[in-house]
Scaffold this active site. Structure first.
Site, PDB file in Angstrom:
ATOM      1  N   GLY A 130      -2.527 -15.337  -5.334  1.00  0.00           N
ATOM      2  CA  GLY A 130      -3.699 -15.478  -6.193  1.00  0.00           C
ATOM      3  C   GLY A 130      -4.771 -14.481  -5.780  1.00  0.00           C
ATOM      4  O   GLY A 130      -5.725 -14.825  -5.079  1.00  0.00           O
ATOM      5  N   SER A 164       2.663 -13.980  -9.881  1.00  0.00           N
ATOM      6  CA  SER A 164       4.116 -14.007 -10.051  1.00  0.00           C
ATOM      7  C   SER A 164       4.669 -15.314  -9.488  1.00  0.00           C
ATOM      8  O   SER A 164       4.238 -15.753  -8.423  1.00  0.00           O
ATOM      9  CB  SER A 164       4.766 -12.831  -9.330  1.00  0.00           C
ATOM     10  OG  SER A 164       4.347 -11.630  -9.926  1.00  0.00           O
ATOM     11  N   GLU A 247       3.212  -5.368   1.709  1.00  0.00           N
ATOM     12  CA  GLU A 247       3.713  -5.398   0.340  1.00  0.00           C
ATOM     13  C   GLU A 247       4.105  -4.009  -0.137  1.00  0.00           C
ATOM     14  O   GLU A 247       5.201  -3.773  -0.622  1.00  0.00           O
ATOM     15  CB  GLU A 247       2.647  -5.986  -0.579  1.00  0.00           C
ATOM     16  CG  GLU A 247       3.045  -6.000  -2.040  1.00  0.00           C
ATOM     17  CD  GLU A 247       2.042  -6.765  -2.891  1.00  0.00           C
ATOM     18  OE1 GLU A 247       2.315  -6.917  -4.071  1.00  0.00           O
ATOM     19  OE2 GLU A 247       0.999  -7.205  -2.373  1.00  0.00           O
ATOM     20  N   ASN A 373      -0.205   2.588  -9.248  1.00  0.00           N
ATOM     21  CA  ASN A 373       0.107   3.858  -8.590  1.00  0.00           C
ATOM     22  C   ASN A 373      -1.084   4.810  -8.600  1.00  0.00           C
ATOM     23  O   ASN A 373      -1.196   5.684  -7.733  1.00  0.00           O
ATOM     24  CB  ASN A 373       1.329   4.500  -9.241  1.00  0.00           C
ATOM     25  CG  ASN A 373       2.616   3.810  -8.806  1.00  0.00           C
ATOM     26  OD1 ASN A 373       2.571   2.738  -8.211  1.00  0.00           O
ATOM     27  ND2 ASN A 373       3.747   4.424  -9.088  1.00  0.00           N
TER      28      ASN A 373
END
Lengths: 390, 326
Positions: A130, A164, A247, A373
């Protein structure tokens, strides 16, 4: 430089390969599993996590007391290579295992590690992230969801989005503004929140691939005790950035994912050459480039892992990896669609949704999630190359 | 598994960089623009430093080092844009007498099956300075004496630092090796040339970043603009990933049990050539009008990248070998 894995890693590789061979759900053996973005599929994937956990394959790099094998970075990379080689199911627990866990190991108290890590490893508790909000995406420090002190607890209010697995997850790790008066990177706190807490409302969001994989989550006077703060209060930005490093850099997207996809692309190219030689010849360069890029990413990861083991950190260079893997993934899938031609849009021989098309649609998310990106390129330019801020 | 330069490899790189800075500063390299003969003094210095012999055993006059060490050395040579048939002479050191000592500079050509209706001219660099020309085919290597080649000098070739000769056909010579020798020779040539190209890609990236920090427009360094930042970030990504591929290919030559060294060499060459060319072009773009001048050496890196890439064989062949051997 030495590219040989040690005997322990080679043993681990053989053991993992044998176990996966025997246990990965395949056609006629309970598989392939339904999409994990459905209730049924989510449960099936949770069962798979449990199966892996019981055989101690869920978290090879964790300490044994939390269900791991005390493995190092290279043990993990070897296991990942075997995992993707076996075309095993997507890890429904990946947000917790790969993103939150490294942060828990770094910032969590002993009580927190004992409480959260084992059920995370077993799939009993699935986590979602979150962080983003409707008005705070790339500019994460602009988040406005609040954490206010009331009695001895915290009270959360606001909205998170793009979570997700949020539709079915059990817990959420998130950032909330705990000190509105502080400079915007400072007054944030990192919370661990059960999704069934009173005041939490989840609304799934339909994605462009037709799934409802992510969700928005609303917080309406959600009470959270101090025990569910990760790291120090008001220091959440530093805690969050540690997660972002894992990540983008090492733990979210192991190179095996792309070398395996590249191998499938080569197989597809060979099949295409039999039926459509002209098309196959035209795309030969693109296929080879995808293979070379995927392997280069693997070697670059070995390099990064060597540096980390020697005491270095992933840092801003993780941004470089993220740009590379997400664009390589897109190129692999785009090339596959071209090889397939019109067939790309049809159900496969076994009546299943076209996997390459699905993969392509999912790959479109790669340059967006975990920091777009565009932001990654800014990070590389400013923090690695030392170019001035705007 | 330890995929970082060892201390020895690092000090080898440092030593080579110092040698290049002393012997091959850009103004010295550029003094050779348009010249058709090798700078023999510079060439001898490289030979003395062991650039050609370093992978040979001690008793053969070498330093008994591996291909990984050679890659480290060639990356430095590429950074300095040192001219001459360096990679070919290095790769041929164990095969051609006099190559290891630099006495016989070696050229390398690949014999590809003729394509009807496509009589590609055959170009060879530095022919006038060569002591031997090796012709590599799938089934073996032939040595051609340079006098017997009979090439015609090409006037006004692309790279002012690579004099070219044009041949009517790939010549025939004396067999000096069989299929496996040919495969190993071409593999090693690709690896060290790829390392040279990575050095070029790294330098053009640094040149662009350096310029973006000092060139000011709209009252600020152009490097503060996102469009320029993103070009620079992409340059770094290309150079770094190509370097990983080249180091992996070199280590795979030294440790054949970790993978297919031939495939790795072809893949690394493809990635490195692309990185060198794309980075040189981006370097020109970041320099704006200055980038289009003869004065700024960015164009020399671009021209060398194109000439070297052509000599590695067509991109399609590099790609085909990668895909066939996967």
């Amino acid at each position: 430089m030495d590219l040989r894995f040690g005997p322990d890693q080679e043993r681990l590789r053989v053991e993992a390969r044998d176990w996966l061979e025997a246990h990965v759900p395949r056609a006629g053996n309970g598989g392939p599993l339904p999409s994990l973005d459905t209730a049924e599929g989510f449960d099936a994937h949770r069962v798979w996590e449990r199966t892996m956990f019981e055989a101690r394959w869920a978290v090879v790099s964790w300490p044994e007391r939390y269900g791991g094998r005390d493995g190092g970075l290279f043990d993990w990379l070897v296991f990942e290579e075997e995992y993707y080689r076996a075309q095993a199911p997507t890890r429904v627990g990946q947000n917790g295992i790969f993103l939150l866990a490294p942060t828990l190991f770094e910032f969590g108290t002993e009580e927190q590690k004992d409480r959260y890590l084992p059920p995370m490893a077993s799939g009993e508790e699935i986590w979602c992230q979150g962080w983003s909000e409707p008005d705070a995406g790339s500019d994460l420090a602009a988040i406005r969801s609040r954490a206010d002190r009331r009695g001895g607890d915290w009270v959360l209010n606001g909205q998170k989005t793009w979570c997700s697995r949020g539709a079915f997850a059990d817990w959420l790790f998130g950032l909330f503004r705990s000190d509105p008066a502080a400079e915007r990177h400072r007054g944030l706190t990192y919370f661990l929140v059960p999704m069934d807490a009173p005041g939490v409302t989840v609304r799934p969001i339909a994605q462009l691939d037709g799934e409802t994989g992510f969700a928005e989550v609303f917080f309406d006077d959600v009470v959270v005790p101090d025990a569910q703060v990760l790291g120090e209060a008001h220091r959440g930005w530093e805690v969050a950035m540690a997660t972002a490093g894992s990540e983008r850099g090492l733990s979210l997207r192991s190179p095996a994912r792309y070398t395996e996809a590249a191998a499938r692309l080569v197989a597809l190219h060979r099949r295409c050459a039999e039926r459509h030689p002209v098309r196959a010849a035209r795309l030969a360069d693109a296929v080879a480039k995808a293979v070379v890029d995927a392997e280069a990413y693997r070697y670059h990861t070995y390099m990064t892992a060597t540096r980390v083991l020697a005491g270095g950190s992933v840092g801003a260079e993780a941004s470089m990896n993220k740009v590379f893997w997400s664009e390589t993934d897109l190129a692999i899938h785009r090339t596959a669609l071209e090889l397939l031609g019109p067939e790309a849009e049809l159900l496969d021989d076994e009546g299943r949704p076209p996997a390459w098309l699905d993969g392509y649609l999912f790959a479109l998310a790669g340059p967006i999630y975990a920091g777009t990106n565009e932001i990654q390129r800014n990070v590389v330019a400013e923090r690695v190359l030392g170019l001035p801020r705007a | 598994m330890d995929f970082e330069l060892s201390d020895d490899e690092r000090s080898l790189a440092d030593g080579m960089r110092r040698l290049c800075e002393g012997r091959f500063p850009m103004e010295r390299v550029r003094a050779g623009e348009g010249r058709r003969a090798l700078d023999t003094e510079g060439w001898s210095a490289l030979a003395e430093a062991g650039v050609f012999s370093l992978r040979l055993a001690d008793e053969e006059g070498g330093a008994d080092l591996g291909t990984a060490a050679a890659a480290v050395v060639f990356e430095e040579l590429g950074r300095a844009l040192v001219p001459g048939p360096l990679a070919a002479t290095h790769a041929a050191a164990g095969l051609v007498k006099g190559a290891a000592t630099g006495d016989r500079p070696v050229g390398l050509l690949r014999r590809t099956p003729p394509v009807p209706g496509d009589p590609r001219p055959v170009l060879v660099g530095d022919l006038g300075s060569l002591g031997a020309l090796l012709v590599v085919a799938d089934d073996g290597v032939e040595l051609v004496e340079p006098d017997a080649v009979g090439g015609a000098p090409v006037e006004g070739g692309l790279d002012p630092l690579t004099p070219l000769w044009r041949l009517e056909a790939v010549p025939r010579g004396t067999p000096v090796g069989d299929g496996p020798v040919a495969e190993a020779l071409w593999r090693d040539f690709l690896v060290v040339e790829a390392a040279f190209l990575v050095g070029m890609a790294a330098v053009t990236s640094e040149m662009a970043v350096g310029y973006a920090k000092v060139r000011r427009q709209f009252d600020r360094p152009i490097g503060s603009f996102q469009a320029v930042k993103h070009m620079c970030a992409d340059m770094l990504v290309r150079a770094e990933t190509a370097r990983a591929a080249v180091h992996a290919a070199a280590v795979t030559v030294d440790q054949p049990d970790v993978g297919d060294a031939v495939r790795a060499a072809h893949g690394a060459a493809l990635l490195a050539a692309q990185a060198a060319e794309a980075n040189a072009r981006a370097c020109i773009q970041v320099h704006g009008g200055m980038g289009f001048t003869w004065e700024v050496p960015a164009h020399l890196y671009l021209k060398r990248a194109i000439v070297l890439w052509r000599a590695l064989g067509p991109a399609t062949r590099l790609a085909d070998v990668v895909a066939e051997r996967f």
